[in-house]
Design a protein around this motif. Structure first.
Motif, PDB file in Angstrom:
ATOM      1  N   MET A   1      11.661  -7.368   3.506  1.00  0.00           N
ATOM      2  CA  MET A   1      10.555  -7.326   2.575  1.00  0.00           C
ATOM      3  C   MET A   1       9.619  -6.183   2.964  1.00  0.00           C
ATOM      4  O   MET A   1       9.558  -5.790   4.108  1.00  0.00           O
ATOM      5  N   GLY A   2       8.881  -5.701   2.013  1.00  0.00           N
ATOM      6  CA  GLY A   2       7.951  -4.618   2.282  1.00  0.00           C
ATOM      7  C   GLY A   2       8.381  -3.339   1.603  1.00  0.00           C
ATOM      8  O   GLY A   2       9.250  -3.330   0.737  1.00  0.00           O
ATOM      9  N   PHE A   3       7.771  -2.259   1.991  1.00  0.00           N
ATOM     10  CA  PHE A   3       8.043  -0.952   1.411  1.00  0.00           C
ATOM     11  C   PHE A   3       8.784  -0.097   2.428  1.00  0.00           C
ATOM     12  O   PHE A   3       8.344   0.036   3.569  1.00  0.00           O
ATOM     13  N   VAL A   4       9.847   0.501   1.991  1.00  0.00           N
ATOM     14  CA  VAL A   4      10.648   1.348   2.874  1.00  0.00           C
ATOM     15  C   VAL A   4       9.820   2.559   3.288  1.00  0.00           C
ATOM     16  O   VAL A   4       9.227   3.246   2.452  1.00  0.00           O
ATOM     17  N   GLY A   5       9.742   2.810   4.572  1.00  0.00           N
ATOM     18  CA  GLY A   5       9.022   3.971   5.092  1.00  0.00           C
ATOM     19  C   GLY A   5       7.515   3.799   5.174  1.00  0.00           C
ATOM     20  O   GLY A   5       6.813   4.700   5.606  1.00  0.00           O
ATOM     21  N   PHE A   6       6.996   2.654   4.763  1.00  0.00           N
ATOM     22  CA  PHE A   6       5.554   2.429   4.799  1.00  0.00           C
ATOM     23  C   PHE A   6       5.130   1.998   6.193  1.00  0.00           C
ATOM     24  O   PHE A   6       5.768   1.176   6.823  1.00  0.00           O
TER      25      PHE A   6
END
Length: 67
Positions: A1-6
């Protein structure tokens, strides 16, 4: 879960950069960030794409006042 590369540091860098772009002095941004050294603050800041153009325009405005 989450944003890739964030990364959470991306938000910190954006906030510090926006403070500088808003005209807050670098030493004040350093204090807000809790850094003891301006070099650390500089690591977090990323000038906006138009930063050089804005700086040139500000310098031209300043120079024109002296005429």
């Amino acid at each position: 879960m989450g944003f890739v590369g964030f990364r959470i540091h991306d938000l910190r860098a954006t906030a510090l950069t926006n403070l500088l772009e808003a005209g807050v002095k670098l030493h004040v941004v350093r204090d807000i960030a809790g850094h003891s050294d301006l070099r650390v603050t500089n690591l977090y800041t990323r000038p906006h794409d138009d930063a050089l153009n804005l700086a040139a325009a500000a310098l031209n405005t300043y120079a024109a006042r002296g005429r």
